[in-house]
Scaffold this motif. Structure first.
Motif, PDB file in Angstrom:
ATOM      1  N   ALA A   1      -8.633  -8.829   9.748  1.00 15.03           N
ATOM      2  CA  ALA A   1      -7.996  -7.718   9.095  1.00 15.03           C
ATOM      3  C   ALA A   1      -6.703  -7.487   9.574  1.00 15.03           C
ATOM      4  N   ALA A   2      -6.407  -7.624  10.890  1.00 17.26           N
ATOM      5  CA  ALA A   2      -5.052  -7.481  11.290  1.00 17.26           C
ATOM      6  C   ALA A   2      -4.234  -8.368  10.753  1.00 17.26           C
ATOM      7  N   GLY A   3      -4.588  -9.459  10.415  1.00 13.63           N
ATOM      8  CA  GLY A   3      -3.666 -10.391   9.767  1.00 13.63           C
ATOM      9  C   GLY A   3      -3.374 -10.043   8.427  1.00 13.63           C
ATOM     10  N   ILE A   4      -4.407  -9.635   7.637  1.00 13.92           N
ATOM     11  CA  ILE A   4      -4.218  -9.268   6.435  1.00 13.92           C
ATOM     12  C   ILE A   4      -3.241  -8.242   6.179  1.00 13.92           C
ATOM     13  N   MET A   5      -3.324  -7.225   7.108  1.00 15.96           N
ATOM     14  CA  MET A   5      -2.284  -6.109   7.281  1.00 15.96           C
ATOM     15  C   MET A   5      -0.735  -6.601   7.747  1.00 15.96           C
ATOM     16  N   LYS A   6      -0.799  -7.394   8.364  1.00 15.36           N
ATOM     17  CA  LYS A   6       0.312  -8.013   8.854  1.00 15.36           C
ATOM     18  C   LYS A   6       1.023  -8.507   7.374  1.00 15.36           C
ATOM     19  N   PHE A   7       0.197  -9.388   6.780  1.00 15.75           N
ATOM     20  CA  PHE A   7       0.556 -10.047   5.636  1.00 15.75           C
ATOM     21  C   PHE A   7       1.213  -9.067   4.420  1.00 15.75           C
ATOM     22  N   LEU A   8       0.402  -8.116   4.333  1.00 10.26           N
ATOM     23  CA  LEU A   8       1.030  -6.947   3.314  1.00 10.26           C
ATOM     24  C   LEU A   8       2.342  -6.279   4.019  1.00 10.26           C
ATOM     25  N   ALA A   9       2.309  -5.900   5.190  1.00 10.38           N
ATOM     26  CA  ALA A   9       3.577  -5.269   5.735  1.00 10.38           C
ATOM     27  C   ALA A   9       4.915  -6.362   5.649  1.00 10.38           C
ATOM     28  N   GLU A  10       4.684  -7.333   5.988  1.00 14.98           N
ATOM     29  CA  GLU A  10       5.769  -8.499   6.229  1.00 14.98           C
ATOM     30  C   GLU A  10       6.075  -9.197   5.030  1.00 14.98           C
ATOM     31  N   ASP A  11       5.197  -9.430   4.105  1.00 12.94           N
ATOM     32  CA  ASP A  11       5.429 -10.353   2.835  1.00 12.94           C
ATOM     33  C   ASP A  11       5.316  -9.408   1.536  1.00 12.94           C
ATOM     34  N   GLN A  12       4.049  -9.072   1.295  1.00 12.97           N
ATOM     35  CA  GLN A  12       3.942  -8.600  -0.079  1.00 12.97           C
ATOM     36  C   GLN A  12       4.336  -7.260  -0.370  1.00 12.97           C
ATOM     37  N   LEU A  13       4.197  -6.302   0.390  1.00 14.00           N
ATOM     38  CA  LEU A  13       4.881  -4.884   0.133  1.00 14.00           C
ATOM     39  C   LEU A  13       6.293  -5.069   0.143  1.00 14.00           C
ATOM     40  N   PRO A  14       7.150  -5.865   1.072  1.00 16.12           N
ATOM     41  CA  PRO A  14       8.666  -5.905   0.870  1.00 16.12           C
ATOM     42  C   PRO A  14       8.919  -6.634  -0.524  1.00 16.12           C
ATOM     43  N   LYS A  15       8.367  -7.663  -1.083  1.00 16.76           N
ATOM     44  CA  LYS A  15       8.402  -8.571  -2.200  1.00 16.76           C
ATOM     45  C   LYS A  15       8.424  -7.267  -3.318  1.00 16.76           C
TER      46      LYS A  15
ATOM     47  N   SER B   1      11.382  -4.746  -3.185  1.00  9.31           N
ATOM     48  CA  SER B   1      12.514  -5.255  -3.721  1.00  9.31           C
ATOM     49  C   SER B   1      12.688  -5.432  -5.238  1.00  9.31           C
ATOM     50  N   ARG B   2      11.819  -5.545  -5.730  1.00 11.51           N
ATOM     51  CA  ARG B   2      11.661  -5.576  -7.414  1.00 11.51           C
ATOM     52  C   ARG B   2      11.949  -4.352  -7.758  1.00 11.51           C
ATOM     53  N   GLY B   3      11.894  -3.202  -7.147  1.00  6.30           N
ATOM     54  CA  GLY B   3      12.376  -1.934  -7.903  1.00  6.30           C
ATOM     55  C   GLY B   3      11.227  -1.220  -8.368  1.00  6.30           C
ATOM     56  N   THR B   4      11.015   0.078  -8.241  1.00  7.53           N
ATOM     57  CA  THR B   4       9.749   0.748  -8.859  1.00  7.53           C
ATOM     58  C   THR B   4      10.156   2.127  -8.999  1.00  7.53           C
ATOM     59  N   ASN B   5       9.699   2.665 -10.086  1.00 12.86           N
ATOM     60  CA  ASN B   5       9.964   4.273 -10.273  1.00 12.86           C
ATOM     61  C   ASN B   5       8.925   5.214  -9.820  1.00 12.86           C
ATOM     62  N   VAL B   6       7.825   4.511  -8.993  1.00 14.26           N
ATOM     63  CA  VAL B   6       6.795   5.440  -8.510  1.00 14.26           C
ATOM     64  C   VAL B   6       7.148   5.935  -7.245  1.00 14.26           C
ATOM     65  N   GLU B   7       7.157   7.071  -6.882  1.00 12.42           N
ATOM     66  CA  GLU B   7       7.451   7.582  -5.393  1.00 12.42           C
ATOM     67  C   GLU B   7       6.656   7.350  -4.446  1.00 12.42           C
ATOM     68  N   ASP B   8       7.044   7.396  -3.418  1.00  9.30           N
ATOM     69  CA  ASP B   8       6.075   7.060  -2.166  1.00  9.30           C
ATOM     70  C   ASP B   8       4.836   7.976  -1.927  1.00  9.30           C
ATOM     71  N   LYS B   9       5.013   9.300  -2.255  1.00 10.14           N
ATOM     72  CA  LYS B   9       4.168  10.417  -2.113  1.00 10.14           C
ATOM     73  C   LYS B   9       3.252  10.247  -3.173  1.00 10.14           C
ATOM     74  N   GLU B  10       3.251   9.307  -4.161  1.00  7.91           N
ATOM     75  CA  GLU B  10       2.468   9.191  -5.463  1.00  7.91           C
ATOM     76  C   GLU B  10       1.305   8.103  -5.130  1.00  7.91           C
ATOM     77  N   LEU B  11       1.721   7.264  -4.088  1.00  8.44           N
ATOM     78  CA  LEU B  11       0.999   5.980  -3.971  1.00  8.44           C
ATOM     79  C   LEU B  11       0.019   6.276  -2.960  1.00  8.44           C
ATOM     80  N   PRO B  12      -1.277   5.289  -2.960  1.00  8.78           N
ATOM     81  CA  PRO B  12      -2.100   5.553  -1.886  1.00  8.78           C
ATOM     82  C   PRO B  12      -1.674   5.378  -0.419  1.00  8.78           C
ATOM     83  N   VAL B  13      -1.923   5.835   0.517  1.00  5.78           N
ATOM     84  CA  VAL B  13      -1.255   5.557   1.806  1.00  5.78           C
ATOM     85  C   VAL B  13      -1.467   4.417   2.363  1.00  5.78           C
ATOM     86  N   GLU B  14      -2.359   3.506   1.777  1.00  5.37           N
ATOM     87  CA  GLU B  14      -2.420   2.044   2.442  1.00  5.37           C
ATOM     88  C   GLU B  14      -1.315   1.209   1.620  1.00  5.37           C
ATOM     89  N   ALA B  15      -0.919   1.830   0.603  1.00  3.31           N
ATOM     90  CA  ALA B  15       0.130   0.842  -0.177  1.00  3.31           C
ATOM     91  C   ALA B  15       1.548   1.166   0.324  1.00  3.31           C
TER      92      ALA B  15
END
Length: 211
Positions: free
Chosen positions: A38-52, A55-69
Protein backbone atom coordinates in the motif's frame (compact mmCIF):
# COMPACT_ATOMS: atom_id res chain seq x y z
CA UNK A 1 -6.87 10.37 -16.07
CA UNK A 2 -8.75 11.23 -12.89
CA UNK A 3 -10.61 7.92 -13.09
CA UNK A 4 -7.34 5.99 -13.40
CA UNK A 5 -5.89 7.79 -10.39
CA UNK A 6 -8.95 6.96 -8.30
CA UNK A 7 -8.67 3.30 -9.34
CA UNK A 8 -5.06 3.25 -8.13
CA UNK A 9 -6.05 5.01 -4.90
CA UNK A 10 -8.75 2.40 -4.30
CA UNK A 11 -6.16 -0.31 -4.89
CA UNK A 12 -3.94 1.23 -2.21
CA UNK A 13 -6.77 1.60 0.29
CA UNK A 14 -8.03 -1.90 -0.47
CA UNK A 15 -4.56 -3.29 0.13
CA UNK A 16 -4.41 -1.46 3.45
CA UNK A 17 -7.81 -2.94 4.28
CA UNK A 18 -6.48 -6.42 3.53
CA UNK A 19 -3.61 -5.67 5.91
CA UNK A 20 -6.13 -4.75 8.60
CA UNK A 21 -7.92 -8.07 8.11
CA UNK A 22 -4.62 -9.94 8.34
CA UNK A 23 -3.74 -8.08 11.54
CA UNK A 24 -7.08 -8.95 13.14
CA UNK A 25 -6.49 -12.59 12.19
CA UNK A 26 -3.08 -12.49 13.91
CA UNK A 27 -1.08 -12.69 10.69
CA UNK A 28 1.25 -9.81 11.49
CA UNK A 29 3.92 -10.65 8.87
CA UNK A 30 1.23 -10.84 6.19
CA UNK A 31 -0.24 -7.54 7.34
CA UNK A 32 3.20 -5.95 7.16
CA UNK A 33 3.67 -7.12 3.58
CA UNK A 34 0.30 -5.72 2.53
CA UNK A 35 1.05 -2.38 4.18
CA UNK A 36 4.37 -2.21 2.36
CA UNK A 37 2.49 -2.74 -0.91
CA UNK A 38 0.00 0.00 0.00
CA UNK A 39 2.87 2.37 0.80
CA UNK A 40 4.45 1.60 -2.56
CA UNK A 41 1.21 2.38 -4.38
CA UNK A 42 0.87 5.69 -2.55
CA UNK A 43 4.46 6.55 -3.42
CA UNK A 44 3.75 5.76 -7.08
CA UNK A 45 0.78 8.12 -7.00
CA UNK A 46 2.63 10.92 -5.22
CA UNK A 47 5.79 10.79 -7.31
CA UNK A 48 4.53 9.67 -10.72
CA UNK A 49 0.84 9.68 -11.58
CA UNK A 50 -0.41 12.77 -9.75
CA UNK A 51 2.45 15.03 -10.96
CA UNK A 52 1.74 13.87 -14.53
CA UNK A 53 -1.94 14.70 -14.16
CA UNK A 54 -1.18 18.10 -12.66
CA UNK A 55 1.32 18.90 -15.43
CA UNK A 56 -1.40 18.39 -18.04
CA UNK A 57 -3.47 21.11 -16.44
CA UNK A 58 -6.96 20.92 -14.96
CA UNK A 59 -9.77 23.34 -14.24
CA UNK A 60 -10.79 21.50 -11.08
CA UNK A 61 -9.75 23.18 -7.83
CA UNK A 62 -8.04 21.15 -5.11
CA UNK A 63 -10.86 21.77 -2.64
CA UNK A 64 -13.31 20.06 -4.99
CA UNK A 65 -11.25 16.87 -5.31
CA UNK A 66 -11.31 13.90 -2.93
CA UNK A 67 -8.57 14.28 -0.33
CA UNK A 68 -6.84 11.14 -1.58
CA UNK A 69 -6.39 12.67 -5.03
CA UNK A 70 -3.59 14.98 -3.91
CA UNK A 71 0.18 14.67 -3.80
CA UNK A 72 0.40 15.71 -0.15
CA UNK A 73 -2.09 13.13 1.09
CA UNK A 74 -0.56 10.29 -0.93
CA UNK A 75 2.95 11.24 0.17
CA UNK A 76 1.95 11.45 3.83
CA UNK A 77 -0.09 8.24 3.84
CA UNK A 78 2.82 6.43 2.25
CA UNK A 79 4.75 7.17 5.44
CA UNK A 80 1.76 6.29 7.63
CA UNK A 81 1.43 2.86 6.02
CA UNK A 82 5.16 2.27 6.55
CA UNK A 83 4.75 3.20 10.22
CA UNK A 84 1.86 0.80 10.71
CA UNK A 85 3.80 -1.87 8.84
CA UNK A 86 6.62 -1.42 11.33
CA UNK A 87 4.09 -1.88 14.12
CA UNK A 88 3.34 -5.27 12.57
CA UNK A 89 7.05 -6.08 12.78
CA UNK A 90 6.99 -5.22 16.50
CA UNK A 91 3.98 -7.46 17.05
CA UNK A 92 5.72 -10.27 15.15
CA UNK A 93 8.72 -10.09 17.46
CA UNK A 94 6.63 -9.93 20.63
CA UNK A 95 4.40 -12.92 19.86
CA UNK A 96 7.33 -15.25 19.23
CA UNK A 97 8.07 -17.70 22.06
CA UNK A 98 10.96 -16.85 24.34
CA UNK A 99 12.55 -13.57 25.33
CA UNK A 100 12.39 -10.99 22.54
CA UNK A 101 15.31 -8.89 21.41
CA UNK A 102 14.41 -5.82 23.44
CA UNK A 103 16.98 -3.61 21.76
CA UNK A 104 15.55 -4.45 18.35
CA UNK A 105 12.02 -3.73 19.56
CA UNK A 106 13.18 -0.39 20.98
CA UNK A 107 14.64 0.59 17.60
CA UNK A 108 11.46 -0.46 15.82
CA UNK A 109 9.34 1.60 18.23
CA UNK A 110 11.54 4.63 17.63
CA UNK A 111 11.18 4.12 13.88
CA UNK A 112 7.39 4.05 14.21
CA UNK A 113 7.40 7.30 16.20
CA UNK A 114 9.67 9.00 13.65
CA UNK A 115 7.52 7.86 10.72
CA UNK A 116 4.37 9.10 12.43
CA UNK A 117 6.01 12.46 13.08
CA UNK A 118 7.01 12.63 9.42
CA UNK A 119 3.42 11.81 8.47
CA UNK A 120 2.08 14.70 10.56
CA UNK A 121 4.69 17.16 9.28
CA UNK A 122 4.09 16.16 5.67
CA UNK A 123 0.33 16.45 5.85
CA UNK A 124 0.63 19.85 7.53
CA UNK A 125 3.07 21.22 4.97
CA UNK A 126 1.82 19.59 1.76
CA UNK A 127 -1.88 18.95 2.38
CA UNK A 128 -3.11 21.60 4.80
CA UNK A 129 -6.30 22.14 2.79
CA UNK A 130 -7.11 18.43 2.62
CA UNK A 131 -6.25 17.97 6.30
CA UNK A 132 -9.25 20.10 7.25
CA UNK A 133 -11.55 17.47 5.70
CA UNK A 134 -10.20 14.65 7.87
CA UNK A 135 -11.72 13.85 11.27
CA UNK A 136 -9.56 15.66 13.88
CA UNK A 137 -9.88 12.65 16.19
CA UNK A 138 -7.68 10.79 13.74
CA UNK A 139 -4.82 13.20 14.43
CA UNK A 140 -5.45 12.90 18.17
CA UNK A 141 -4.87 9.17 17.74
CA UNK A 142 -1.66 9.79 15.79
CA UNK A 143 -0.37 12.13 18.51
CA UNK A 144 -1.14 9.47 21.12
CA UNK A 145 0.68 6.85 19.03
CA UNK A 146 3.77 9.05 18.74
CA UNK A 147 3.99 9.50 22.50
CA UNK A 148 3.27 5.83 23.12
CA UNK A 149 6.00 4.58 20.80
CA UNK A 150 8.56 7.05 22.13
CA UNK A 151 7.75 5.73 25.61
CA UNK A 152 7.95 2.12 24.45
CA UNK A 153 11.31 2.84 22.84
CA UNK A 154 12.68 3.95 26.21
CA UNK A 155 11.03 1.06 28.02
CA UNK A 156 12.29 -1.67 25.70
CA UNK A 157 15.70 0.01 25.54
CA UNK A 158 15.86 -0.16 29.33
CA UNK A 159 14.79 -3.81 29.24
CA UNK A 160 17.58 -4.55 26.78
CA UNK A 161 20.15 -2.92 29.05
CA UNK A 162 18.70 -4.68 32.10
CA UNK A 163 18.93 -8.07 30.40
CA UNK A 164 22.63 -7.37 29.84
CA UNK A 165 23.15 -7.77 33.60
CA UNK A 166 25.08 -4.52 33.90
CA UNK A 167 24.52 -0.78 33.69
CA UNK A 168 21.38 -1.06 35.81
CA UNK A 169 21.63 2.64 36.62
CA UNK A 170 21.24 3.58 32.96
CA UNK A 171 18.17 1.35 32.69
CA UNK A 172 16.58 2.99 35.74
CA UNK A 173 17.29 6.48 34.41
CA UNK A 174 15.70 5.54 31.08
CA UNK A 175 12.61 4.32 32.92
CA UNK A 176 12.32 7.65 34.70
CA UNK A 177 11.78 9.33 31.34
CA UNK A 178 9.19 6.87 30.03
CA UNK A 179 6.16 8.70 31.49
CA UNK A 180 7.64 12.05 30.41
CA UNK A 181 7.90 10.80 26.84
CA UNK A 182 4.37 9.47 26.95
CA UNK A 183 2.77 12.53 28.52
CA UNK A 184 4.79 15.29 30.23
CA UNK A 185 1.89 16.21 32.50
CA UNK A 186 1.58 12.88 34.30
CA UNK A 187 5.12 12.60 35.65
CA UNK A 188 5.69 13.92 39.15
CA UNK A 189 8.07 11.41 40.74
CA UNK A 190 9.62 8.02 40.12
CA UNK A 191 7.48 6.40 42.85
CA UNK A 192 4.21 6.11 41.00
CA UNK A 193 2.87 3.15 39.05
CA UNK A 194 2.65 3.55 35.31
CA UNK A 195 1.24 0.89 33.02
CA UNK A 196 1.64 0.43 29.30
CA UNK A 197 -0.44 -2.02 27.34
CA UNK A 198 0.79 -3.17 23.99
CA UNK A 199 -1.14 -6.13 22.54
CA UNK A 200 -0.69 -9.02 22.77
CA UNK A 201 1.68 -8.69 25.75
CA UNK A 202 1.39 -6.32 28.70
CA UNK A 203 4.26 -4.70 30.53
CA UNK A 204 4.40 -2.69 33.71
CA UNK A 205 6.86 -0.32 35.27
CA UNK A 206 6.57 -0.12 39.05
CA UNK A 207 8.72 1.68 41.58
CA UNK A 208 11.57 2.00 39.06
CA UNK A 209 11.86 -1.77 38.72
CA UNK A 210 11.32 -4.02 35.75
CA UNK A 211 8.50 -6.50 36.23
Amino acid sequence: MFEMIMVIVCQALGTAGAASDACIAGDFPGAGRELKKAAGIMKFLAEDQLPKWISRGTNVEDKELPVEASVGICDSFKTLFLAVGQQMAIATVLVKPGIPNYTLVAKLCLGVAENLETFVNTIRSKAALQKEKIDPNFFTLITFQIGLHNALCLYFGARGIWEGKDKYGIAIVMLRYVPVSYHPGIYNSCDHVWFVYFPPTSFSIKQNSLV
